[in-house]
Scaffold this active site. Structure first.
Site, PDB file in Angstrom:
ATOM      1  N   HIS A 173       0.872  -1.191   0.000  1.00 44.98           N
ATOM      2  CA  HIS A 173       0.000   0.000   0.000  1.00 44.98           C
ATOM      3  C   HIS A 173       0.897   1.226   0.000  1.00 44.98           C
ATOM      4  O   HIS A 173       1.334   1.684   1.058  1.00 44.98           O
ATOM      5  CB  HIS A 173      -0.917   0.002   1.229  1.00 44.98           C
ATOM      6  CG  HIS A 173      -1.899  -1.129   1.230  1.00 44.98           C
ATOM      7  ND1 HIS A 173      -3.223  -0.971   0.886  1.00 44.98           N
ATOM      8  CD2 HIS A 173      -1.740  -2.449   1.505  1.00 44.98           C
ATOM      9  CE1 HIS A 173      -3.844  -2.152   0.966  1.00 44.98           C
ATOM     10  NE2 HIS A 173      -2.962  -3.070   1.334  1.00 44.98           N
ATOM     11  N   HIS A 202      -8.590  -8.268  -1.521  1.00 41.77           N
ATOM     12  CA  HIS A 202      -8.262  -8.538  -0.111  1.00 41.77           C
ATOM     13  C   HIS A 202      -9.373  -9.477   0.375  1.00 41.77           C
ATOM     14  O   HIS A 202     -10.518  -9.045   0.527  1.00 41.77           O
ATOM     15  CB  HIS A 202      -8.316  -7.255   0.717  1.00 41.77           C
ATOM     16  CG  HIS A 202      -7.094  -6.406   0.625  1.00 41.77           C
ATOM     17  ND1 HIS A 202      -6.694  -5.797  -0.526  1.00 41.77           N
ATOM     18  CD2 HIS A 202      -6.183  -6.065   1.587  1.00 41.77           C
ATOM     19  CE1 HIS A 202      -5.573  -5.105  -0.282  1.00 41.77           C
ATOM     20  NE2 HIS A 202      -5.248  -5.252   0.981  1.00 41.77           N
TER      21      HIS A 202
END
Ligand code: FE2
Length: 424
Positions: free
Chosen positions: A57, A208
């Site tokens: 991220h 995810h």
């Protein structure tokens, strides 16, 4: 006339010369006698295709301690801290941090990165910044951006529209977070939406999925069913799937059969999984990591990512991909000679499959992009978290690192290399 010849590098089971011309691998042979502009002696050390970060991220990276440190270490305190930090998020801020992290990674031989960008933000601050970074770094690292609905696709206002807009703006991959949607039904719908968007826009998927210890979080089966229905398996990735480590075996064995049939890819993030999961257990504490070893044994493609590097969820990290590989060896019980070597492949070749890379690998005709690792083989590279001493991208040397030298009782010793034997 070659631009560069790498002499005596370990490639598979052999020690070979690699000749580079016009940014590509011209030839690989036991001895290359052509003229060359530059020659680098590898001394039998391992030459590997570039390391690959398959899950990070970049919009949250390098913010640890801002505005405060995560004292409980939980995912939820991390989310709370991030919502506070997010208030001061600007495009310049994200561009600066993401670029800095990519520089760290390139210095360590990471030349392909798949990052998630939070798109549950009508301003798209993170996404626009990462699209800018992707262009800016194009010459030295290849970045893929996943449109990631951090706060839910069905649960966040206009979540699906935001996802679609993110793809139109240039996000490369469709994300999702079904276990974080408000209800099980919304989670199932969100997985179906991810597939619908991917089919409509012809993009890969990276969700995810089941990032929780809750054994009832079962969105992986929905992903497998959708992959079988659509035939998209090789372009689909399930990230995290930590709940798979908590499923009872009767269910897990049945599921494994469906997963094999689906042919999807997996990304585990061992450093973060073992840190964030198991937080609500007393003892015994679960490792909170997906069934990496069993997925690998069943022939499924598994790669390893960092996930977080110095942010509200994980205060540590250097960006070097041998760290997650080293943790996988321990946390996933991958300690046999073959298994350790497989963990190296999970941050190189397997990750290339996950990212759908073409022309990856050290082969004649491919781009001359590779890393010289200060170790005789993949096994020893992980054992010592060996540095990448040379990083070459399209024939150009982009980073060089000198290995440490030790003086012990007045003598220079090479203890790092004592007792190593080649595992191939
Ligand atoms: Fe993640």
């Amino acid at each position: 006339m070659y631009q560069l010849i790498l002499r005596g590098a370990r490639l598979g089971d052999e020690v070979l010369d690699v000749g580079i011309e016009d940014g590509r691998v011209g030839s690989i042979a036991a001895r290359i006698d052509e003229r060359t502009e530059r020659e680098i002696e590898a001394g039998g050390r391992l030459v590997s295709p570039p390391f690959i970060e398959s899950h990070v991220h970049l919009d949250t990276t390098l913010t640890a301690g801002e505005p405060r440190w995560n004292e409980s270490g939980t995912l939820f305190e991390g989310i709370q801290i991030w919502s506070e930090r997010k208030k001061s998020l600007t495009r310049e801020d994200v561009v600066a941090r993401a670029t800095q992290l990519l520089r760290w990674q390139a210095a360590q031989g990471v030349l392909h990165v798949r990052t998630h960008a939070d798109v549950t933000d009508p301003e798209f601050t993170g996404l626009m910044a990462l699209l800018e970074v992707k262009e800016k770094v194009r010459d030295w690292v290849d970045v893929q951006i996943v449109a990631f609905p951090q706060e839910g696709m069905m649960s966040f206002p206009k979540g699906v529209e935001l996802m679609e807009e993110a793809l139109t703006l240039g996000a490369d991959v469709v994300g999702g977070i079904p276990h974080y949607e408000h209800t099980r039904e919304m989670g199932v719908l969100s997985v179906k939406e991810s597939f619908r968007l991917a089919e409509k826009h012809d993009r890969p998927i990276d969700i995810h999925c089941d990032e929780t210890d809750d054994p009832h979080s079962r969105f992986l089966e929905v992903m497998a069913a959708e992959a079988i229905r659509s035939g998209m398996g090789p372009r689909v990735t399930a990230s995290h799937t930590t709940a798979f480590g908590s499923y009872d075996n009767a269910y897990a064995f049945k599921l494994m059969g469906f997963l094999v049939k689906s042919g999807i890819n997996f990304v585990a993030n061992p450093l973060i999984n073992i840190t964030l999961q198991g937080r609500y257990d007393t003892y015994p504490k679960r490792r909170g990591i997906t069934r990496v070893k069993e997925l690998w044994q069943n022939g499924l493609n598994v790669s390893l990512g960092y996930d977080d590097i110095m942010d509200p969820w994980y205060p540590m990290g250097t960006g070097g991909m041998l760290q997650p590989a080293h943790m996988a060896v321990h946390a996933c019980h991958m300690t046999s000679r073959k298994e350790v070597t497989a963990c190296f492949d999970m941050v190189t070749e397997n990750a290339a499959r996950t990212l759908g890379l073409k022309d990856y690998g050290i082969a004649e005709g491919n781009p001359a992009s590779f890393v010289l690792v200060d170790a005789p083989d993949r096994w020893d590279a992980i054992r010592r978290l060996a540095p990448a001493t040379l990083v070459v991208k399209d024939g150009e040397v982009i980073a060089e690192t000198r290995p440490p030298e030790t003086r012990l009782m007045g003598e220079t010793v090479d203890f790092q290399r004592e007792g190593t034997e080649e595992a191939g």
